[in-house]
Design an enzyme around this catalytic site. Structure first.
Site, PDB file in Angstrom:
ATOM      1  N   GLY A 116      13.589  13.444 -28.746  1.00 20.95           N
ATOM      2  CA  GLY A 116      14.362  14.474 -28.076  1.00 20.95           C
ATOM      3  C   GLY A 116      13.507  15.345 -27.181  1.00 20.95           C
ATOM      4  N   ASP A 164      22.357  13.822 -29.852  1.00 21.82           N
ATOM      5  CA  ASP A 164      22.994  15.020 -29.298  1.00 21.82           C
ATOM      6  C   ASP A 164      23.360  14.881 -27.823  1.00 21.82           C
ATOM      7  OD1 ASP A 164      22.493  16.138 -31.792  1.00 21.82           O
ATOM      8  OD2 ASP A 164      20.609  17.059 -31.148  1.00 21.82           O
ATOM      9  N   PHE A 675      39.660 -12.785 -30.313  1.00 20.66           N
ATOM     10  CA  PHE A 675      39.084 -11.721 -31.138  1.00 20.66           C
ATOM     11  C   PHE A 675      38.266 -10.764 -30.270  1.00 20.66           C
ATOM     12  CE2 PHE A 675      35.343 -10.352 -33.664  1.00 20.66           C
ATOM     13  CZ  PHE A 675      35.983  -9.624 -34.654  1.00 20.66           C
TER      14      PHE A 675
END
Length: 808
Positions: A116, A164, A675
């Site tokens: 981050g 985030d 599918f």
């Protein structure tokens, strides 16, 4: 090499380190795998730093070389297999001094950091201090001038790994869409009990001081109310929330209530708004039976979704390329993505802007904070507010600007069709337009428009469309029939129901349908209305866009299937599965799925299949299995598009492999078939459906009040909305420069230029197939499209040592 004694001579090959730091995120393993394999492919050595920056500080066995086969099977694993930690030692200069020494001792002068904003900030500080740290190590007698000479410059490249999605300058961070998938799955499951008991649920989601997860989950689940840090509710929000929820339940008949609360939610005075506070308000003021669900760390877990596998792989490859491109004075880049375009952004700028957003929120400048998040964020918030409820008196248009907008689905079912329709209906009702659903395509319009008691042209009510928020397929019905089958009746219906605009959701058939209507305008004036196509097809083969609704849902369904098949293949050790994918004459699904599951090879129509190719791949597989020597995760997957060859079918290829293996390995085929169209749409398809549908409605509104001839004279009155590079654009279909004339391969039902073709290079490189006699790109169409990729501007023709590549 000893971990405590550096050689005087630098290593023959450049050494690139990779670490994961901070909170773990799905997709980190894909990034590490890509860095390791691209480094080896580029004639470098790859070193993993275990346990994040803590590993750099401690050195020794925590910094280890990774080989090609060490990262096999990592794509489908959640978390980070090389560990992560929030290192307190590295925050101190003494810790960074130890880290610098350990890197020099290992001969590493380039570091790819996946984490981050805090982790990337630490990396940039480390780089800025690097010369001083080396001088201090020499001054202290821990290293000599001779030892540090080859490592005077440290190259840092950042990858943003965070659920985030709080980094400025990028649309998505590695892990954010996987986390969003966990949230949507949880809320979808809550729907049933909420509906059964007419309950309210307050769902608290993660995200720290960023509301991206909360906003996108609110869009994806049709939440009644939303709390995010960037845009706190106005004073008196309690009354506003209760008013909206009361209207939705009592006036419109909605049985369930969902409120999404970001963990960093606050009011305009920066007082925290907790999920329990919201629950108490709903219980006490409305008498609503309300429950709180805090999803917690389940949002971090599980395997990465298709997008995060794709993103982490491409960004990992780009990180190695950035390392090799960097000069001593180059600023440290962070690898980002804008719409569909991988980019490099100065790391310092991205981190500073991210921190500036937090400061703006703290200073209560919420409008500026919204602007700095990114253009997408503000657009999504606008679209959510104008579709979640029709109660916006200020948004209602005057009577002469209101339109009767027809909505029709054309083509095969695709995830996101219902969500696009729901968004269009919600926006229409907010603005005062009349949304009219045409059920069962053009045949439904022509044959059943006047059926009794219910015809195929029906006004859509808010509650009806609200239930489509997580439904797959097409609730209003779709088929491949075109208006040219009965222009007369189609035009009569357009006149009878007074359509002012047409919103078409679908694949190549939808594109063809609008093309036919546009070309028939001279004969049928009823078609002189604005028309827009929102591409929705798993094949992703509509001209004018690099992304179609439904393709992400298909990819997620397909990788789940492939992961299960790989487990079978690996359990049997020496087994190859040839899996057939859909996609028509476009190899997009096969190629991107191949990249996301780590396929050994992918066969696509653009390239074709010949016996020499199969022979090379048989030799490659035989050598791979011979080198494995009982290694785990030894199963192989090969993906084949359904139209790659009429001769070499999926079963034929599996049989050829089995026959030519001579008992050294087994081969099986698997066909997932329909599918692949998926069940519930993926969060990406849901949120993009909302954003693009609202943009389409805004586009159609531009023609309100114009005459038919004015509309017909405007090339943009028949347009396609699409993602091109880093932009969302409308493209005209007609005219000399229109999509029909310049970008459409009508015979093959796909765009002339397919942006994703270069992904085939990466599939080959990251599987090791590129060294097995297979040219990186030998497609006959490369003669026609020598530079087909604005997204991946990549030259992979690097001289390599084939012995560096072992098994895939």
């Amino acid at each position: 090499m000893s971990s405590t004694q550096a050689p005087v001579e630098p290593p023959k090959r450049r050494r690139i380190g990779v670490l994961t730091s901070g909170g773990d995120a799905p997709g980190m393993n894909g990034a590490v795998r890509a860095v390791v394999r691209m480094a080896i492919y580029s004639d470098c050595e790859a070193y993993a730093v275990f346990e994040g920056y803590e590993g750099l500080v401690h050195g020794g066995h925590m910094i280890r070389q990774l080989h090609w086969e060490d990262v096999r099977g990592w794509l489908s694993k959640g978390g980070t297999l090389i560990g992560s930690a929030r290192s307190m030692a590295f925050r101190e200069r003494a810790g960074r001094l130890k880290a610098a020494k350990n890197m020099v001792l290992r001969g590493i002068d380039a570091l790819v950091v996946c984490g981050g904003d805090g982790s990337l900030t630490g990396a940039d500080v480390f780089r800025s201090e690097w010369p001083g740290l080396l001088e201090e190590l020499v001054k202290n007698g821990e290293l000599t001038e001779e030892q540090i000479e080859p490592y005077k410059v440290l190259n840092i490249v950042g990858l943003v790994g965070s659920i985030d999605n709080d980094m400025s300058g990028t649309d998505a961070t590695i892990g954010c869409y996987s986390s969003l998938t966990r949230i949507c799955d949880a809320v979808d499951d809550v729907f049933d009990t909420a509906f059964s008991h007419q309950r309210g649920f307050v769902i608290e989601v993660m995200g720290r001081h960023c509301g991206w997860l909360a906003l996108m989950s609110a869009i994806s689940t049709g939440a009644d109310w939303l709390f995010i840090p960037e845009m706190p509710p106005r004073d008196g929000w309690e009354d506003d929330m209760c008013s909206i929820i009361t209207k939705n339940r009592k006036e419109r008949g909605k049985r369930r209530t969902i409120v999404i609360v970001a963990e960093g939610a606050q009011d305009r005075s920066l007082n925290k708004i907790s999920s329990s506070t919201v629950k108490d308000i709903l219980t006490q003021r409305l008498g609503l039976d309300t429950r709180v669900t805090v999803l917690g760390h389940t949002q971090r877990g599980g395997p990465a979704c298709a997008y995060d596998r794709w993103l982490s792989t491409l960004q990992g490859v780009e990180a190695v390329r950035a390392v090799l491109d960097m000069k001593p004075d180059s600023p440290s880049p962070v690898i980002t993505i804008r719409e569909n375009k991988i980019m490099r952004t100065p790391l310092v700028d991205a981190v500073q802007e991210t921190k500036h957003v937090a400061k703006l929120i703290h200073d209560k400048d919420f409008e500026a904070a919204m602007r700095l998040r990114d253009a997408e964020f503000k657009e999504y918030h606008f679209a959510y507010r104008n579709t979640a409820t029709p109660d916006h008196p200020k948004m209602i248009l005057p009577q002469d600007k209101r339109m009767r907008i027809a909505i029709i689905h054309v083509g095969a079912p695709a995830g996101g069709m219902n969500q696009a329709t729901r968004a269009a209906v919600g926006y229409c009702l907010t603005r005062g337009h009349t949304p009219l659903a045409i059920h069962n395509g053009f045949p439904g319009l022509c044959r059943h428009h006047d059926d009794q008691p219910v015809g195929s042209v029906r006004e859509v009510k808010w509650l009806e469309s609200d239930a489509w928020v997580n439904e797959g397929g097409s609730d209003i019905g779709t088929n491949r029939s075109l208006p040219s089958e009965d222009f007369e009746t189609t035009a009569m219906c357009f006149e009878k129901y007074k359509f002012d605009a047409l919103f078409v959701v679908g694949g190549f058939e939808a594109f063809t349908a609008v093309s036919q209507l546009r070309q028939a305008r001279d004969k049928y004036p009823a078609f002189k209305i604005p028309m827009v196509v929102l591409p929705a097809t798993i094949s992703n083969n509509v001209p004018g866009t690099e992304y179609s609704l439904g393709s992400d849902t298909c990819l997620n369904t397909l990788i789940d299937f492939c992961d299960a098949i790989r487990q079978s293949a690996s359990s049997s050790r020496r087994r190859v599965f040839v899996i057939e994918t859909q996609g028509g004459k476009s190899g997009y699904i096969a190629t991107t799925a191949g990249l996301a599951v780590g396929a050994t090879a992918v066969y696509i129509p653009e390239e074709g299949i010949d016996i020499k190719m199969l022979s090379n791949d048989i030799d490659f597989l035989r050598e791979n299995f011979a080198r494995d020597k009982g290694a785990n995760r030894a199963g192989k997957l090969i993906l084949r598009n359904e139209c790659a060859s009429s001769t070499y079918t999926t079963q034929v290829i599996a049989d050829i492999f089995k026959e030519e293996a001579k008992g050294r390995f087994e081969s099986r085929s698997a066909v997932p078939g329909h599918f692949q169209q998926g069940g519930k749409p993926s969060p990406m398809d849901r949120i993009r459906a909302l954003r693009m549908a609202v943009k389409c409605m805004l586009h159609l509104e531009n023609y309100a009040g114009k005459s038919r001839d004015e509309i017909a004279a405007d090339p943009m009155s028949a347009a396609v909305i699409g993602i091109k590079g880093s932009q969302v654009l409308f493209s005209a279909m007609g005219g000399e420069d229109g999509l029909e004339a310049t970008e459409t391969d009508w015979a093959r039902r796909r765009p002339k230029t397919e942006f994703w073709l270069e992904l085939q290079n990466y599939v080959n490189v990251l599987s090791g197939r590129a060294s097995a006699g297979k040219p990186l790109w030998s497609c006959y169409e490369s003669k026609h499209f020598p530079s087909c990729c604005r997204l991946y501007n990549t030259d992979l023709s690097i001289d390599i040592d084939p012995s560096a590549l072992t098994s895939s």
